[in-house]
Scaffold this motif. Structure first.
Motif, PDB file in Angstrom:
ATOM      1  N   ILE A 125       0.857  -1.179   0.000  1.00 10.63           N
ATOM      2  CA  ILE A 125       0.000   0.000   0.000  1.00 10.63           C
ATOM      3  C   ILE A 125       0.893   1.229   0.000  1.00 10.63           C
ATOM      4  O   ILE A 125       1.784   1.355   0.836  1.00 10.63           O
ATOM      5  CB  ILE A 125      -0.915   0.035   1.240  1.00 10.63           C
ATOM      6  N   SER A 126       0.667   2.130  -0.935  1.00 11.67           N
ATOM      7  CA  SER A 126       1.446   3.360  -0.995  1.00 11.67           C
ATOM      8  C   SER A 126       0.852   4.394  -0.051  1.00 11.67           C
ATOM      9  O   SER A 126      -0.361   4.482   0.120  1.00 11.67           O
ATOM     10  CB  SER A 126       1.461   3.909  -2.423  1.00 11.67           C
ATOM     11  N   GLY A 127       1.708   5.183   0.585  1.00  8.87           N
ATOM     12  CA  GLY A 127       1.210   6.246   1.449  1.00  8.87           C
ATOM     13  C   GLY A 127       0.776   5.757   2.804  1.00  8.87           C
ATOM     14  O   GLY A 127       1.185   4.696   3.276  1.00  8.87           O
ATOM     15  N   SER A 128      -0.090   6.542   3.440  1.00  9.96           N
ATOM     16  CA  SER A 128      -0.472   6.265   4.829  1.00  9.96           C
ATOM     17  C   SER A 128      -1.923   5.830   4.972  1.00  9.96           C
ATOM     18  O   SER A 128      -2.607   6.199   5.912  1.00  9.96           O
ATOM     19  CB  SER A 128      -0.218   7.511   5.682  1.00  9.96           C
ATOM     20  N   GLY A 129      -2.388   5.027   4.040  1.00  2.03           N
ATOM     21  CA  GLY A 129      -3.759   4.528   4.155  1.00  2.03           C
ATOM     22  C   GLY A 129      -4.793   5.550   3.731  1.00  2.03           C
ATOM     23  O   GLY A 129      -4.520   6.499   2.996  1.00  2.03           O
ATOM     24  N   GLY A 130      -6.023   5.385   4.229  1.00  2.00           N
ATOM     25  CA  GLY A 130      -7.092   6.308   3.884  1.00  2.00           C
ATOM     26  C   GLY A 130      -8.437   5.606   3.845  1.00  2.00           C
ATOM     27  O   GLY A 130      -8.555   4.413   4.152  1.00  2.00           O
ATOM     28  N   VAL A 131      -9.440   6.349   3.478  1.00  2.00           N
ATOM     29  CA  VAL A 131     -10.810   5.848   3.405  1.00  2.00           C
ATOM     30  C   VAL A 131     -11.228   5.750   1.944  1.00  2.00           C
ATOM     31  O   VAL A 131     -10.944   6.649   1.144  1.00  2.00           O
ATOM     32  CB  VAL A 131     -11.765   6.764   4.187  1.00  2.00           C
ATOM     33  N   VAL A 132     -11.911   4.651   1.615  1.00  2.00           N
ATOM     34  CA  VAL A 132     -12.369   4.413   0.244  1.00  2.00           C
ATOM     35  C   VAL A 132     -13.891   4.387   0.238  1.00  2.00           C
ATOM     36  O   VAL A 132     -14.509   3.633   0.995  1.00  2.00           O
ATOM     37  CB  VAL A 132     -11.800   3.089  -0.304  1.00  2.00           C
ATOM     38  N   LEU A 133     -14.490   5.215  -0.600  1.00  2.48           N
ATOM     39  CA  LEU A 133     -15.948   5.310  -0.698  1.00  2.48           C
ATOM     40  C   LEU A 133     -16.382   5.065  -2.135  1.00  2.48           C
ATOM     41  O   LEU A 133     -15.738   5.529  -3.075  1.00  2.48           O
ATOM     42  CB  LEU A 133     -16.433   6.691  -0.254  1.00  2.48           C
ATOM     43  N   SER A 134     -17.493   4.370  -2.293  1.00  2.04           N
ATOM     44  CA  SER A 134     -18.025   4.106  -3.623  1.00  2.04           C
ATOM     45  C   SER A 134     -18.842   5.287  -4.106  1.00  2.04           C
ATOM     46  O   SER A 134     -19.568   5.916  -3.337  1.00  2.04           O
ATOM     47  CB  SER A 134     -18.899   2.851  -3.598  1.00  2.04           C
ATOM     48  N   THR A 135     -18.727   5.610  -5.382  1.00  2.92           N
ATOM     49  CA  THR A 135     -19.562   6.661  -5.987  1.00  2.92           C
ATOM     50  C   THR A 135     -20.541   6.072  -6.994  1.00  2.92           C
ATOM     51  O   THR A 135     -21.167   6.790  -7.757  1.00  2.92           O
ATOM     52  CB  THR A 135     -18.698   7.706  -6.725  1.00  2.92           C
ATOM     53  N   SER A 136     -20.675   4.755  -6.993  1.00  9.40           N
ATOM     54  CA  SER A 136     -21.373   4.096  -8.096  1.00  9.40           C
ATOM     55  C   SER A 136     -22.879   4.099  -7.994  1.00  9.40           C
ATOM     56  O   SER A 136     -23.557   3.785  -8.954  1.00  9.40           O
ATOM     57  CB  SER A 136     -20.912   2.640  -8.177  1.00  9.40           C
ATOM     58  N   GLY A 137     -23.433   4.455  -6.808  1.00  8.46           N
ATOM     59  CA  GLY A 137     -24.874   4.266  -6.663  1.00  8.46           C
ATOM     60  C   GLY A 137     -25.196   2.792  -6.786  1.00  8.46           C
ATOM     61  O   GLY A 137     -24.539   1.944  -6.209  1.00  8.46           O
ATOM     62  N   SER A 138     -26.197   2.452  -7.603  1.00 15.23           N
ATOM     63  CA  SER A 138     -26.604   1.061  -7.740  1.00 15.23           C
ATOM     64  C   SER A 138     -26.631   0.598  -9.184  1.00 15.23           C
ATOM     65  O   SER A 138     -27.219  -0.428  -9.503  1.00 15.23           O
ATOM     66  CB  SER A 138     -28.001   0.879  -7.122  1.00 15.23           C
ATOM     67  N   THR A 139     -25.990   1.356 -10.076  1.00 18.04           N
ATOM     68  CA  THR A 139     -26.135   1.038 -11.496  1.00 18.04           C
ATOM     69  C   THR A 139     -25.060   0.116 -12.025  1.00 18.04           C
ATOM     70  O   THR A 139     -25.025  -0.177 -13.202  1.00 18.04           O
ATOM     71  CB  THR A 139     -26.134   2.339 -12.332  1.00 18.04           C
ATOM     72  N   GLY A 140     -24.150  -0.321 -11.141  1.00 16.25           N
ATOM     73  CA  GLY A 140     -23.166  -1.314 -11.557  1.00 16.25           C
ATOM     74  C   GLY A 140     -21.858  -0.734 -12.059  1.00 16.25           C
ATOM     75  O   GLY A 140     -20.908  -1.455 -12.280  1.00 16.25           O
ATOM     76  N   ASP A 141     -21.758   0.573 -12.233  1.00 14.72           N
ATOM     77  CA  ASP A 141     -20.523   1.203 -12.677  1.00 14.72           C
ATOM     78  C   ASP A 141     -19.679   1.493 -11.443  1.00 14.72           C
ATOM     79  O   ASP A 141     -19.629   2.608 -10.952  1.00 14.72           O
ATOM     80  CB  ASP A 141     -20.851   2.493 -13.428  1.00 14.72           C
ATOM     81  N   VAL A 142     -19.006   0.472 -10.920  1.00 15.12           N
ATOM     82  CA  VAL A 142     -18.356   0.584  -9.621  1.00 15.12           C
ATOM     83  C   VAL A 142     -17.054   1.369  -9.743  1.00 15.12           C
ATOM     84  O   VAL A 142     -16.093   0.912 -10.348  1.00 15.12           O
ATOM     85  CB  VAL A 142     -18.081  -0.808  -9.012  1.00 15.12           C
ATOM     86  N   LYS A 143     -17.047   2.558  -9.163  1.00 16.51           N
ATOM     87  CA  LYS A 143     -15.849   3.384  -9.111  1.00 16.51           C
ATOM     88  C   LYS A 143     -15.733   3.890  -7.684  1.00 16.51           C
ATOM     89  O   LYS A 143     -16.704   4.374  -7.110  1.00 16.51           O
ATOM     90  CB  LYS A 143     -15.946   4.546 -10.088  1.00 16.51           C
ATOM     91  N   CYS A 144     -14.538   3.752  -7.099  1.00 17.15           N
ATOM     92  CA  CYS A 144     -14.342   4.175  -5.725  1.00 17.15           C
ATOM     93  C   CYS A 144     -13.345   5.309  -5.640  1.00 17.15           C
ATOM     94  O   CYS A 144     -12.436   5.423  -6.464  1.00 17.15           O
ATOM     95  CB  CYS A 144     -13.878   2.994  -4.874  1.00 17.15           C
TER      96      CYS A 144
END
Length: 467
Positions: A125-144
């Motif tokens: 893992i590069s850097g000092s970690g962090g939080v990952v959140l999904s922006t995909s809603g429910s349409t299947g286009d999964v991007k975090c």
């Protein structure tokens, strides 16, 4: 370590829900217990809700700077399994129902949440970690979106200062923890040593108001939909003495509700701020006080953690809004491999076309891409259009989105039963109950010479005030 517990009152309640409460001292103790098990920076997938158990896990993992992937506990099992396969988390933090669904054993539990090992090995893992959140809603286009801890800390202080939030204030949740809107509020509560009231209830439930009455929060945040519910329960008809701050974001305030809240705040001495931002900007990056209201399209000015720029301004001075600042995301991630490097470009191209007045206030006048917000979730209209095409069995159709509303243009008349069936299927597809779908029947869809649909021409057929 992320949180500065030494600077706050450890005996104060950090979070409370209907069944439990936890002090800052207890939160730190539980964090140390969890750290003794995970023992290193790792990747954790959280299936979160607005509860003390979820809160305690989030604070623990972020305190020791893990990478924390925060999802709603209501996601489908198949979606969760897909995320596990892509990101290979070493641990999962979730409720008992998920422990059974995923068939995993737990090594620690508190307040109804369980820490489960997945068997995946740690990886680079590069850097000092962090939080990952999904922006995909429910349409299947999964991007975090990957948010770094240094950026989150700066954002928490900038937002709390912008709305005048202090350590003796407290907010009550109205949206899921997995929304950046809610998470940014949780962050500055912990930073300041303030108490947050956690609930999964809506304004239409008696239990919400029981909790509200007991703990008397000073701040409410929400979408336009939440303010409409406050109107329904007659909240604005009398003063609520302990309330002093309202914030609205995630979608557009309706003109009627904007005036109602502005009138209420003026009458009883409250503050209301309209917040603008995206997950990519770490949450709120622009703010407008209703006291200086400049119309529904105004998003105010950038808060202190960053600045706004415009790119490709046209002859009239309009252009795409760009957020530049310390709170911009580290980057998009689609699987575990993306954690190995951090992109250097820290600008966020919002996709919103804006204009700027002489006082430095920004106004949204359009979108660069076909993405709209419905009940706070970003939705790609092309995904909906494709899905409706399947439901209508190749019948020509097109979609335009507005304020919690979608217009479906169809070139072949459908019977009422079929129309209602499509509406219900689309709502299930989006996972959004409150979205309104209107069918508009046309002889044919207007296209240009290359065959592309001219959406601007379709907009002329509907009420533009709702766009």
């Amino acid at each position: 370590m992320f949180w500065e517990f030494s600077e706050i009152n450890k005996h104060k309640v950090a979070a409370v829900d209907e069944a439990n409460s936890i002090t800052f001292e207890q939160t730190l103790m539980e964090a140390e217990k969890i750290h003794s098990i995970i023992n290193t920076k790792c990747v954790v997938l959280m299936l979160s809700d607005n509860s003390v158990g979820s809160f305690a896990g989030y604070v623990a993992f972020t305190h020791y700077e893990c990478i924390v992937i925060v999802l709603e506990s209501s996601v489908k099992l198949s979606f969760c399994q897909d995320m596990i396969e892509k990101y290979r988390p070493q641990f999962i933090w979730a409720q008992d129902s998920w422990k059974r669904a995923l068939r995993l054993e737990s090594s620690f539990d508190i307040y109804g949440y369980y820490l489960m090992r997945t068997g995946f090995a740690p990886y680079e893992i590069s850097g000092s970690g962090g939080v990952v959140l999904s922006t995909s809603g429910s349409t299947g286009d999964v991007k975090c979106v990957w948010l770094g801890y240094a950026q989150m800390k700066k954002h928490a202080f900038a937002l709390s200062n912008a709305i005048g939030f202090e350590k003796d204030d407290s907010a009550i949740t109205t949206m899921p923890m997995a929304f950046v809107y809610t998470l940014s509020f949780i962050n500055f509560h912990v930073m300041l040593g303030a108490t947050i009231v956690l609930t999964n209830r809506s304004f239409m439930e008696r239990q919400f108001w029981e909790l509200f009455g007991i703990y008397q929060p000073t701040c409410i945040s929400g979408l336009n939909l939440h303010y409409e519910m406050l109107q329904l329960v007659k909240f604005f008809e009398k003063d609520c003495s302990h309330m002093r701050i309202f914030t609205q974001g995630g979608d557009v305030f309706s003109a009627e509700m904007r005036e109602r809240v502005k009138e209420y705040c003026g009458k009883f001495g409250k503050k209301c701020y309209i917040l603008y931002g995206q997950t990519e900007t770490g949450g709120t990056c622009g703010l407008l006080s209703l006291e200086e209201d400049r119309g529904k399209k105004c998003i105010g000015r950038a808060i202190s953690s960053g600045s706004f720029e415009m790119e490709a301004a046209d002859g009239s001075g309009n252009g795409e809004l760009i957020y530049c600042g310390q709170c911009a995301m580290l980057g998009y991630v689609t699987d575990a491999e993306d954690f190995k490097c951090i992109p250097k470009d820290r600008k966020v191209f919002t996709g919103d076309i804006v204009k700027r007045d002489n006082d430095g206030f920004y106004y949204i006048i359009g979108r660069k891409k076909r993405i709209v917000k419905l009940s706070g979730k970003r939705v790609n209209l092309d995904d909906i259009e494709h899905y409706i095409g399947i439901l209508l069995d190749t019948v020509e159709s097109a979609c335009i989105g507005g304020k919690d509303c979608i217009w479906v243009f169809v070139a072949s008349k459908q019977d009422e039963r079929k129309e209602e069936q499509v509406k219900e299927e689309v709502k299930r597809f989006l996972g959004i109950v409150h979205v309104k779908l209107h069918f508009v029947y046309v002889d044919s869809l207007v296209r240009n010479e290359s065959g592309k649909i001219l959406y601007a021409k379709l907009e002329e057929l509907i009420d533009k005030d709702n766009l």
